[in-house]
Design a protein around this motif. Structure first.
Motif, PDB file in Angstrom:
ATOM      1  N   PHE A  82       0.840  -1.200   0.000  1.00  0.00           N
ATOM      2  CA  PHE A  82       0.000   0.000   0.000  1.00  0.00           C
ATOM      3  C   PHE A  82       0.877   1.253   0.000  1.00  0.00           C
ATOM      4  O   PHE A  82       1.883   1.305   0.726  1.00  0.00           O
ATOM      5  CB  PHE A  82      -0.888   0.024   1.249  1.00  0.00           C
ATOM      6  N   ALA A  83       0.471   2.244  -0.783  1.00  0.00           N
ATOM      7  CA  ALA A  83       1.185   3.532  -0.800  1.00  0.00           C
ATOM      8  C   ALA A  83       0.652   4.395   0.339  1.00  0.00           C
ATOM      9  O   ALA A  83      -0.559   4.614   0.444  1.00  0.00           O
ATOM     10  CB  ALA A  83       0.950   4.237  -2.134  1.00  0.00           C
ATOM     11  N   VAL A  84       1.568   4.844   1.192  1.00  0.00           N
ATOM     12  CA  VAL A  84       1.179   5.684   2.326  1.00  0.00           C
ATOM     13  C   VAL A  84       2.067   6.928   2.352  1.00  0.00           C
ATOM     14  O   VAL A  84       3.104   6.973   1.688  1.00  0.00           O
ATOM     15  CB  VAL A  84       1.314   4.927   3.683  1.00  0.00           C
ATOM     16  N   SER A  85       1.670   7.885   3.160  1.00  0.00           N
ATOM     17  CA  SER A  85       2.565   9.014   3.417  1.00  0.00           C
ATOM     18  C   SER A  85       3.039   8.913   4.870  1.00  0.00           C
ATOM     19  O   SER A  85       2.402   8.234   5.687  1.00  0.00           O
ATOM     20  CB  SER A  85       1.859  10.340   3.154  1.00  0.00           C
ATOM     21  N   ASN A  86       4.153   9.566   5.171  1.00  0.00           N
ATOM     22  CA  ASN A  86       4.728   9.536   6.529  1.00  0.00           C
ATOM     23  C   ASN A  86       4.898   8.103   7.047  1.00  0.00           C
ATOM     24  O   ASN A  86       4.336   7.732   8.084  1.00  0.00           O
ATOM     25  CB  ASN A  86       3.865  10.346   7.507  1.00  0.00           C
ATOM     26  N   LEU A  87       5.648   7.318   6.315  1.00  0.00           N
ATOM     27  CA  LEU A  87       5.794   5.891   6.631  1.00  0.00           C
ATOM     28  C   LEU A  87       6.250   5.639   8.073  1.00  0.00           C
ATOM     29  O   LEU A  87       5.718   4.739   8.746  1.00  0.00           O
ATOM     30  CB  LEU A  87       6.768   5.243   5.626  1.00  0.00           C
ATOM     31  N   LEU A 130       4.237  -1.524   3.329  1.00  0.00           N
ATOM     32  CA  LEU A 130       3.863  -0.114   3.226  1.00  0.00           C
ATOM     33  C   LEU A 130       4.981   0.589   2.479  1.00  0.00           C
ATOM     34  O   LEU A 130       6.168   0.317   2.738  1.00  0.00           O
ATOM     35  CB  LEU A 130       3.693   0.495   4.624  1.00  0.00           C
ATOM     36  N   CYS A 131       4.616   1.467   1.532  1.00  0.00           N
ATOM     37  CA  CYS A 131       5.623   2.128   0.694  1.00  0.00           C
ATOM     38  C   CYS A 131       5.390   3.626   0.692  1.00  0.00           C
ATOM     39  O   CYS A 131       4.243   4.073   0.669  1.00  0.00           O
ATOM     40  CB  CYS A 131       5.474   1.766  -0.779  1.00  0.00           C
TER      41      CYS A 131
END
Ligand code: CMX
Length: 136
Positions: A82-87, A130-131
């Protein structure tokens, strides 16, 4: 987590050279990149389907994660990313909910993305990645 989209789906294959032509026909598009990720002991091949990628994974070492997976389960669906922000924050959030982290900190994965894995034993049997693409 609020992922923006499914970044990629990882599929374990025994041999990229055999699998790539099948996916090129299935998807009607060429494999656009082949990359070795040495610390993961894999060679990867990428295709695009809309915003999502298909990542084929061939093991380069029987003791690596994909080598062990194929030995135990055979070829097939290996992980979902899944593409996330602030990993970094997302990992703290996951740990706070009792999810077992494989990677405590983000690290570099294929295509220069920051990545981290969640253990399949705490994600209903699905190895979850998570990316974050910091270049965007
Ligand atoms: N999906 C679902 N379950 C999996 C799995 C997968 N991909 N890989 C292993 N498992 C299961 C095993 O079958 C085992 O289940 P049982 O105990 O019921 O038999 C369990 O998870 C734990 O197995 P383990 O023997 O304790 O651990 P492994 O040494 O097999 O390692 C894992 C499993 C997920 C921790 C390891 O593969 C890992 O760290 N993966 C993250 C990194 C990775 O997968 N890299 C390759 C892709 C890199 C890329 O995309 O670039």
């Amino acid at each position: 987590m609020k992922p923006s989209h499914i970044e990629h789906i990882g599929i374990a294959v025994k041999d990229l050279d055999n699998a790539i032509p099948y996916y090129e026909k299935l998807l009607g598009s060429d494999c656009y990149a082949v990359e070795e990720v040495k610390d993961q002991k894999v060679k990867t091949a990428f295709f695009k389907v809309g915003q999502t990628k298909i990542e084929l994974l061939e093991s380069t070492d029987p003791e690596g994660p994909v080598g062990k997976f194929i030995e135990k389960k055979g070829e097939g669906l290996h992980h979902i990313a899944f593409a996330v922000s602030n990993l970094g924050e997302r990992l703290k959030e996951a740990a706070g909910h009792g999810i077992r982290l494989i990677d405590q900190q983000p690290r570099k994965g294929a295509e220069g993305l920051d990545i981290a894995f969640l253990h399949p034993k705490s994600t209903f049997g699905v190895l979850t990645e998570l990316c974050e693409d910091k270049s965007k």
